[in-house]
Every structure is written in C-alpha cells, then in structure tokens.
Scaffold this motif. Structure first.
Motif, PDB file in Angstrom:
ATOM      1  N   ILE A 108      38.195  39.126  33.666  1.00 33.75           N
ATOM      2  CA  ILE A 108      39.359  39.015  32.779  1.00 33.75           C
ATOM      3  C   ILE A 108      39.008  38.034  31.672  1.00 33.75           C
ATOM      4  N   ALA A 109      39.368  38.379  30.437  1.00 31.18           N
ATOM      5  CA  ALA A 109      39.192  37.483  29.295  1.00 31.18           C
ATOM      6  C   ALA A 109      40.560  37.209  28.673  1.00 31.18           C
ATOM      7  N   ALA A 110      40.800  35.952  28.320  1.00 29.44           N
ATOM      8  CA  ALA A 110      42.066  35.569  27.699  1.00 29.44           C
ATOM      9  C   ALA A 110      41.920  34.157  27.146  1.00 29.44           C
ATOM     10  N   THR A 111      42.985  33.668  26.486  1.00 27.77           N
ATOM     11  CA  THR A 111      42.993  32.291  25.990  1.00 27.77           C
ATOM     12  C   THR A 111      43.412  31.353  27.120  1.00 27.77           C
ATOM     13  N   CYS A 125      51.309  46.841  27.728  1.00 30.54           N
ATOM     14  CA  CYS A 125      51.850  45.664  27.040  1.00 30.54           C
ATOM     15  C   CYS A 125      51.061  44.386  27.332  1.00 30.54           C
ATOM     16  N   LYS A 126      49.927  44.503  27.994  1.00 25.72           N
ATOM     17  CA  LYS A 126      49.194  43.292  28.392  1.00 25.72           C
ATOM     18  C   LYS A 126      48.666  42.542  27.168  1.00 25.72           C
ATOM     19  N   ASN A 127      48.500  41.216  27.349  1.00 23.54           N
ATOM     20  CA  ASN A 127      47.975  40.351  26.288  1.00 23.54           C
ATOM     21  C   ASN A 127      46.648  39.730  26.695  1.00 23.54           C
ATOM     22  N   TYR A 128      45.920  40.380  27.535  1.00 27.74           N
ATOM     23  CA  TYR A 128      44.622  39.918  28.036  1.00 27.74           C
ATOM     24  C   TYR A 128      43.693  41.128  28.119  1.00 27.74           C
ATOM     25  N   SER A 129      42.390  40.892  28.273  1.00 22.70           N
ATOM     26  CA  SER A 129      41.399  41.959  28.453  1.00 22.70           C
ATOM     27  C   SER A 129      40.930  41.943  29.897  1.00 22.70           C
ATOM     28  N   VAL A 130      40.819  43.114  30.481  1.00 22.25           N
ATOM     29  CA  VAL A 130      40.334  43.213  31.866  1.00 22.25           C
ATOM     30  C   VAL A 130      39.399  44.414  31.956  1.00 22.25           C
ATOM     31  N   SER A 131      38.275  44.233  32.625  1.00 21.23           N
ATOM     32  CA  SER A 131      37.272  45.293  32.695  1.00 21.23           C
ATOM     33  C   SER A 131      37.619  46.294  33.784  1.00 21.23           C
ATOM     34  N   PRO A 132      37.105  47.522  33.671  1.00 25.77           N
ATOM     35  CA  PRO A 132      37.152  48.445  34.807  1.00 25.77           C
ATOM     36  C   PRO A 132      36.337  47.870  35.966  1.00 25.77           C
ATOM     37  N   ALA A 133      36.671  48.286  37.172  1.00 27.71           N
ATOM     38  CA  ALA A 133      35.994  47.766  38.358  1.00 27.71           C
ATOM     39  C   ALA A 133      34.588  48.336  38.471  1.00 27.71           C
ATOM     40  N   ILE A 134      33.659  47.505  38.952  1.00 28.40           N
ATOM     41  CA  ILE A 134      32.327  47.964  39.312  1.00 28.40           C
ATOM     42  C   ILE A 134      32.136  47.744  40.806  1.00 28.40           C
ATOM     43  N   GLU A 135      31.188  48.450  41.435  1.00 34.29           N
ATOM     44  CA  GLU A 135      31.132  48.480  42.896  1.00 34.29           C
ATOM     45  C   GLU A 135      29.767  48.095  43.441  1.00 34.29           C
ATOM     46  N   ALA A 136      29.791  47.455  44.619  1.00 36.23           N
ATOM     47  CA  ALA A 136      28.566  47.103  45.335  1.00 36.23           C
ATOM     48  C   ALA A 136      28.789  47.324  46.820  1.00 36.23           C
ATOM     49  N   TYR A 137      27.716  47.682  47.526  1.00 29.14           N
ATOM     50  CA  TYR A 137      27.804  47.829  48.977  1.00 29.14           C
ATOM     51  C   TYR A 137      26.485  47.438  49.617  1.00 29.14           C
ATOM     52  N   GLU A 138      26.570  47.101  50.882  1.00 22.24           N
ATOM     53  CA  GLU A 138      25.392  46.644  51.605  1.00 22.24           C
ATOM     54  C   GLU A 138      24.507  47.822  51.984  1.00 22.24           C
ATOM     55  N   LEU A 139      23.214  47.701  51.670  1.00 24.34           N
ATOM     56  CA  LEU A 139      22.235  48.705  52.065  1.00 24.34           C
ATOM     57  C   LEU A 139      20.890  48.017  52.206  1.00 24.34           C
ATOM     58  N   ASN A 181      52.046  38.033  38.423  1.00 24.16           N
ATOM     59  CA  ASN A 181      51.004  37.512  37.545  1.00 24.16           C
ATOM     60  C   ASN A 181      49.708  38.315  37.572  1.00 24.16           C
ATOM     61  N   HIS A 182      49.605  39.293  38.437  1.00 27.02           N
ATOM     62  CA  HIS A 182      48.343  40.015  38.606  1.00 27.02           C
ATOM     63  C   HIS A 182      48.022  40.853  37.369  1.00 27.02           C
ATOM     64  N   ALA A 183      46.737  40.905  37.039  1.00 25.77           N
ATOM     65  CA  ALA A 183      46.286  41.686  35.889  1.00 25.77           C
ATOM     66  C   ALA A 183      46.265  43.166  36.233  1.00 25.77           C
ATOM     67  N   ASN A 184      46.743  43.984  35.304  1.00 23.86           N
ATOM     68  CA  ASN A 184      46.777  45.433  35.485  1.00 23.86           C
ATOM     69  C   ASN A 184      46.068  46.076  34.293  1.00 23.86           C
ATOM     70  N   LEU A 185      44.945  46.704  34.563  1.00 27.33           N
ATOM     71  CA  LEU A 185      44.153  47.349  33.513  1.00 27.33           C
ATOM     72  C   LEU A 185      44.973  48.352  32.714  1.00 27.33           C
ATOM     73  N   ASN A 186      45.947  48.996  33.351  1.00 19.71           N
ATOM     74  CA  ASN A 186      46.695  50.078  32.712  1.00 19.71           C
ATOM     75  C   ASN A 186      47.988  49.626  32.032  1.00 19.71           C
ATOM     76  N   ASP A 187      48.313  48.351  32.074  1.00 22.78           N
ATOM     77  CA  ASP A 187      49.547  47.849  31.460  1.00 22.78           C
ATOM     78  C   ASP A 187      49.454  47.982  29.941  1.00 22.78           C
ATOM     79  N   ALA A 223      49.814  30.540  31.574  1.00 20.75           N
ATOM     80  CA  ALA A 223      51.095  31.222  31.725  1.00 20.75           C
ATOM     81  C   ALA A 223      51.083  32.205  32.886  1.00 20.75           C
ATOM     82  N   LYS A 224      49.916  32.772  33.200  1.00 23.29           N
ATOM     83  CA  LYS A 224      49.807  33.759  34.276  1.00 23.29           C
ATOM     84  C   LYS A 224      49.294  33.143  35.571  1.00 23.29           C
ATOM     85  N   ASN A 225      49.240  31.799  35.635  1.00 18.41           N
ATOM     86  CA  ASN A 225      48.776  31.115  36.851  1.00 18.41           C
ATOM     87  C   ASN A 225      47.415  31.637  37.288  1.00 18.41           C
TER      88      ASN A 225
END
Length: 770
Positions: A694-697, A720-734, A712-718, A703-705
């Motif tokens: 998440i990127a913001a001032t 009206c949001k005033n912050y930037s949030v990336s799509p999720a990336i994934e990792a797993y044990e192998l 206060n949780h960030a929602n990529l699809n909102d 303000a969002k604790n």
C-alpha cells in the motif's frame, strides 16, 4: 561412407554403439537434408527440441516420465505423450500394453526382449511398447510464436529396441514411424514414413512437408504462428517396440512483445513489457516516441521490463532477442501504446490514474475441462467486490445470455454457425477442422473467421481468437436480425460509483465472416447516461468494423468519457445497422468502464522477470519489490510511504495483516528465512501466502490506523479510495527431494513397483508408485 552434397564429396563417419549383452553393432543411418530458408522471413534456427535427458535429480532412475525431461533450443515446446507411462519395470509388464517409459537403457523396461546398451553407449530415449492399432499416435510436439508463412523442419531419431539376441522376433522384423506437420481432423494418424529399421538399429527421419488425407498439410506456419508435429506408429505386433532418441523443430521464431496495460495508459503510468514466451537468449527492449528513432530503453535487458511514460504521446515498443550461445538477433513486431491525460484531482490539480469498475469479457473457458462445459464469468454486480463465478453449459464451448441480445435465437449446436437472427457466446473458436490441441471447440464453421481475413491471409483458420488473443477467451457472436436498427443489444446499470468521478468506457468489435460482396459492415452506437443528472446530455459514440477485403480485418475500439454528477451510470450498446444479409455479423468483446483513481502500484518477487508467483524453500529469504513512478510520487506530495501486507485469503480484504510495524520509504521488504516467519507458520500443504503493498501519505496512514481495524482495511476495488494498493502476488512452499532419494535402481524380484535406493545415511527399501 561417402555422400555427394552439392556435387562435392563428403566423408561421413558412421557412429557405432555396442550392446552390453549381445555386443551387437548398432548402425545409425543418417539422412542428410539441407535446411530450407526463406530469406524474406528469416533464417531457420533450432526452435525447440529434446533428447529426453532427465532434469536434475532424476538421473539413475529405471525410467522417468515426460514431465521430468529437459528441453533445449531458442524456446521450449509443449510435448504430449499419448500412451500412459508404464506402472512397472518388471518383466512381461512393459511390452504387454501400449505404454511408455523414458530410460537410458531399453533393457531396464524389458530385460528379455530389449537391447542392453553398454554403459558407455547409454543415452536417454523415449521407449514405447508395441501399439495395438496401426497409426497410433505416440507424441505431439507443439511450438508457438513462429513467423506466419515461414517454413519448418522436424528431425527425429528413432530406433528398433528389440535385441538381436531375442530370437522370438525374427531377423526380418522391422519397425518405422511416420511424422506429420500441421495435421487436420482427417489425417491425425497419417504422415511421412521414415526408414524401416531392424533390431537394434536407429535412423534419422526428417519431415519438411507432408501431403495426406483430403487436405494438403505442409510445413508452412499458419497465421496463428503455431506448428503441431505428430509422430505415429506404423506397425503393430509384439516385436514392434520403438525408441525415440531425439525430436527437434527448426524454424523461424517471431518474438512477441506485450503491454500488460493494453494499448492506452495514463501519462506518467508505468507499462509492464513482457513476452508470452521465455526465450533462451539475451533481451534488449526498445522504444520509439512519436516520429522519433528507435532507441534502447536504459537498463532494458531484462526478460520483462518496466517503462514509465514521460508524458502524453504515442509510444511504440519492441524487443530484440539474440539466441544463446550464438545466432542473429531476432526482432519482434512493434506494439503501440498511447499515453493520454486521464484525470486530474485536487487543488492544485495533480495527474491521477484509472481503475476498472466494470468489466465483461463474456467469460472464459475452463481449460481443465476438455468437454467444454465449464466456464468462468466476471460478476460486477457489487463494484466493491467483483468476483469470477464458475458456471456450466449443456452446449459445449457455447453458452447463452439472459436476456438474448436483440431477441435473437441462441445457436448452441456444434457445427452450426449463427445465421441471420441468431447468436452465441463461444470460446475455443474452432471452425470446420477439429479437434485442435485436444479440444473440439465451438465448431463455428464459417463463423470463426474473426475480423474477416481474406483467403490469402488464412481466411478459414482452424482456430480463431477473441479479443484477448487466448484460446480460452470468449466473445459474443451476433448475426443481427433485420429491422433492429436502434435497438439495444447490451445494457447495464452500474451503481455505487464514487460521486463526481470521470469515467472512461471502451469495448471492442469485429466481424465474424469474410462473406460475399457487397458486404455490410457492423455499426454500433454506445450511449452513456448519468442517471443522477436529469439535465445532463447522454454521451454518444459510434463505431464500425468490416472485413479485411473492404479495408478492415482488425478489432475496432469504441471509446468514450463521461463526467458523473452522481454515482449511477447506464450503459447501452445499440445496433446501428438495419440489415442482416451479407454482413452485420457482430463480434463484441471486452466491455470495460474505468474511473479516476490514485496511481497504480505493483509488487514483484523479482524486478528482472517481474515475477508475481514464486516458490520458497528453507532457509531461503523471500524479497518483495515495488517500483514507484513520478506520477505516484507527485500524487502523494513527493512523500509516499509503503506498507507491506500478507494474507492467506486475499479475496477477504479484512484478512490482510501488516508486516512492517509502521509505513516506511523503502521500496522493498524481505522476509528473512521466510518459512519461519508468521505468514508461513502452520501453512497447510498446497496452500499459498499472498502479499501486497500500500502506498499513501503519512496523513492517510494515520487516518486509516495503518489500514488495520474495522472500517480501515484497504480494498483494491474501492472506487473512492485515496490510497494505492497493488494486486496480490503469491508464494508457496516447494522444496526438491534430496537427490539421494531420487537416485535408485530397479530390482526385478517379482514384486510390482518395488524399488530400492541407497541414501548417504542408510539403505532403505520401500514401495514407489509412479
């Protein structure tokens, strides 16, 4: 051996291999053919091949499977072996049914019948037991990304693996294989036969062009850039076991450059440049701005590249790849991206970006279900929580819409094209010839001629594509009914948008036939209405698409913008043509609405490949990287902070947990000894951990604790949001198994699947199932 090539004598050494038990000489018959070159299209190179050598850790096993071998060449191909892998190396098991095993000594699979190679003469080979039917398929090797219209050549080395000491098979027993390039449904099991070889003898087989069945098949690459090679048996019987030692495809590759952001971005946004194929070569990405000259992108030697558009304008990109270890550089066709001024927010105004608030691609096929009855569609009924929904259809590779566009009749019968007044949504767009890659597809007949290509440009393709360019992609095929001009064929009302936002609309249209002249193009009108502004004037735009012969032959984008007063938008797509015969054959796809939003941000595991999926094994660290743009920095007053989060259920935006205690300025975060950290602790086998940034001032974070706690949780699809949030990336044990556990020798003691191996700690014996 002396051969005459181009009227010059050449002396060839004849290689020899000795069997370990019978000491029988194995002659390799070499057929020497020149490599075809089309100077206009480029020089042939080794595109993809295999000698069935095992991947690291699989050496020394009695036999391995097709997913455990190496490939080499400029790129890799897709190798499918038709018979099943043998369940055992026990005597009288392998030769009793049509099956395969990959081994460095055929003797490992049948020590009574097959040649026993001396240790120095062993090399890996695909051994196939006798087929029960003639012309049975052994393997299919597919390569994509080739230059359309260029020639290919396939080279195969195969052997008769019957030992000369096995007297049950007489000295006159021979075996051979036949290969075919670009087969169709009529000659999948035909092909060009190679030399017939006797026991313990190998031969090289070169296939350039084959003619078989009612249709002529050649070694010319089609418009889709794909080559499919099939290798089939020629004989049946207990003495017809065969081994394939090498398959190589030579041709003229055509690298492709892609922009993950499509053909239009906001000025200042970052473009992700990638190629859909991983090439064995060095990369150089290049850019051309406006009418300027091509130039190298600084630092642009990665397999995937980020490029920040410096301002409004037109940009072209291409990638130049030089094969390793040597070869002439190969350049992709350029792609075009326009950078526009999207939005400006705040006072004084600062450039912003866009996010999708509605999307309909008419679904995509679930390729794991080859029956074509499973597909997935987007549901944007809640713009805060869009989801992909799995569905099923009773009409394979086709499905209906509710309501039906223009009250047309749904055509769901395979082999039937949508005629006047009919429609279908279809994926895996086969025409008359099927199956393709194991899928029957929609079998649209003449209606799969998407964009209306001329006959000279593959006017009747075996497989066509929707706007996504992917075989699983779906689109609406509508043969518009007569007298429906002015009628709505697609309509949606989108609610819960952000008040006062600027919205951007786009959709893509084409035709689905190159039909008779005179041809009537499709004409579409789009109307956007602000439902909360009674005094407002709806925005209207139109678009036209036609066949290639009339100057079309491409997907056409229809775009529009509207400034909302309220939070509700009505979108109507209207037929603007009043004919049905000889045209008005509409393909509609990728309907999208975007809204102004804070600048986009992405997270990667590696900046050289821009990887968004990875595996991790102890005690390795797991680094996370982001790369901010000047657009993002300016939007956040040149003081952005970054907060890194993890989750195991990314769709639940309340599940995201902070990793750094407080937001900071570093554009990276590293999990030290990742598997010992909280995100991976107690992770069930097969589950994944997801990450985002998440990127913001500082003010927004406060303000969002720090984006924790109810509300206060960030929602990529909102929207009206005033912050930037990336799509999720994934990792797993192998973690790979220790090599000691994979280095074992088969024992033939009558106990099925019983194998032994020796580790560095102790000797063990157990049951091992393939």
């Amino acid at each position: 051996m002396i051969l005459k090539i181009n009227n010059k004598e050449r002396i060839l050494n004849t290689p020899r291999h000795w069997s370990g038990s019978g000491k029988c000489l194995m002659f390799i018959i070499l057929l020497v053919l020149s490599i075809c070159t089309n100077k206009a299209l480029g020089q042939q190179v080794l595109v993809a091949g295999t000698t069935f050598e095992p991947l690291p850790g699989n050496e020394g096993r009695a036999f391995i499977g097709a997913n455990e071998i190496k490939q080499y060449g400029f790129q890799t191909g897709s190798l499918t072996i038709t018979p099943p892998i043998t369940p055992s190396a026990d005597a009288d098991v392998f030769n009793s049914a049509f099956q395969y095993g990959i081994t460095d000594n055929p003797y490992n699979l049948d020590n009574a019948r097959y040649t026993n190679l001396a240790a120095a003469a062993r090399d890996y080979q695909l051994v196939v037991s006798p087929a029960t039917t003639s012309s049975a398929n052994i393997l299919e090797y597919k390569v994509t990304g080739m230059t359309p219209g260029s020639e290919v050549e396939v080279r195969v080395t195969y052997c008769n693996v019957i030992s000369t000491t096995y007297t049950t098979c007489g000295p006159g027993e021979v075996t051979s294989l036949k290969g075919i390039i670009n087969p169709d449904q009529y000659n999948l099991n035909n092909g060009l036969e190679g030399t017939q070889v006797k026991a313990s003898i190998c031969t090289d087989h070169v296939i350039k062009a084959t003619v078989a069945g009612p249709n002529n098949n050649s070694n010319i690459v089609g418009a889709n850039g794909e080559i499919v090679f099939r290798l089939n048996t020629q004989q049946t019987g207990a003495c017809k076991a065969v081994a394939i030692k090498k398959v190589e495809i030579y041709g003229v590759p055509k690298p492709k450059a892609l922009s993950s952001q499509g053909s239009e971005v906001c000025a200042g946004e970052q473009i992700t440049l990638q190629s859909p194929i991983d090439y064995n070569g060095t990369y150089q990405w290049q850019v051309k701005i406006g009418a300027g000259a091509w130039g190298n992108i600084p630092g642009g030697t990665n397999k995937a590249q980020l490029y920040e558009t410096p301002g409004v304008g037109s940009y072209q990109f291409r990638v130049v790849i030089t094969p390793i270890p040597s070869g002439a550089a190969i350049t992709s066709d350029p792609i075009s991206v326009n950078a526009i001024t999207c939005c400006e927010v705040g006072s004084p105004p600062v450039p912003a970006s866009r996010q999708t608030v509605y999307y309909d691609n008419f679904g995509r096929l679930d390729l794991s279900d080859k029956t074509g009855k499973s597909y997935i569609v987007w549901d944007y009924s809640d713009v805060l929580n869009p989801v992909e929904v799995p569905k099923t259809t009773t009409t394979p590779f086709r499905w209906p819409l509710v309501p039906a566009p223009l009250s047309a009749t749904f055509e769901g019968v395979a082999g039937e094209a949508p005629n006047d007044g009919e429609y279908t949504v279809a994926a895996y767009l086969t025409g008359f010839n099927f199956p393709v890659n194991g899928y029957d597809g929609a079998r649209l007949g003449w209606a799969n001629r998407v964009t209306g290509p001329t006959a000279a440009n593959i006017g009747n393709p075996d497989l066509a594509y929707d706007h996504s360019g992917q075989p699983d992609g779906a689109a609406l095929f509508l043969n518009c009914p007569t007298f429906t001009q002015g009628q709505i064929l697609y309509s949606r009302t989108i609610e819960n948008l952000c008040f006062g936002k600027q919205l951007f609309f786009e959709c893509w249209i084409a035709v689905f036939t190159n039909g008779p002249s005179p041809y009537n193009p499709v004409k579409i009108k789009v109307v956007l209405t602000d439902l909360d502004n009674a005094a407002g004037i709806p925005v209207e735009v139109t678009g036209t698409a036609t066949r290639q012969e009339d100057g079309g032959g491409v997907w056409v984008r229809i775009g529009a913008q509207i400034n909302l007063v309220g939070s509700r938008l009505k979108m109507d797509i209207i037929n603007d043509q009043n004919v049905a015969a000889n045209g008005n054959d509409l393909v509609l796809d990728d309907i999208k609405i975007m809204a102004c939003s804070p600048p986009a941000i992405d997270l990667f595991f590696d900046l050289t490949t821009l990887s968004k999926s990875t595996t991790i094994c102890a005690p390795n660290n797991l680094p996370l990287y982001t790369k901010s743009t000047n657009l993002l920095k300016a939007y956040y007053n040149n003081n952005p902070l970054y907060l890194y989060q993890w989750s195991r259920t990314p769709e639940d935006f309340t599940s995201w947990t902070n990793m750094n205690a407080t937001p900071g300025t570093p554009e990276f975060y590293t999990l030290i000894n990742a598997l010992s950290t909280t995100p991976f602790t107690g992770l069930p086998d097969g589950d994944k951990v997801y990450f985002r940034v998440i990127a913001a001032t500082p003010t927004i974070f406060a303000a969002k604790n720090n984006f924790q706690g109810a509300g206060n949780h960030a929602n990529l699809n909102d929207p009206c949001k005033n912050y930037s949030v990336s799509p999720a990336i994934e990792a797993y044990e192998l973690c790979p198994l220790p090599i000691e556990l994979l280095s074992f020798a088969a024992v033939s003691d009558g106990e099925r699947n019983k194998l032994t191996w020796t580790t560095s700690w102790e000797k063990k014996q157990c049951l091992f199932h393939y």
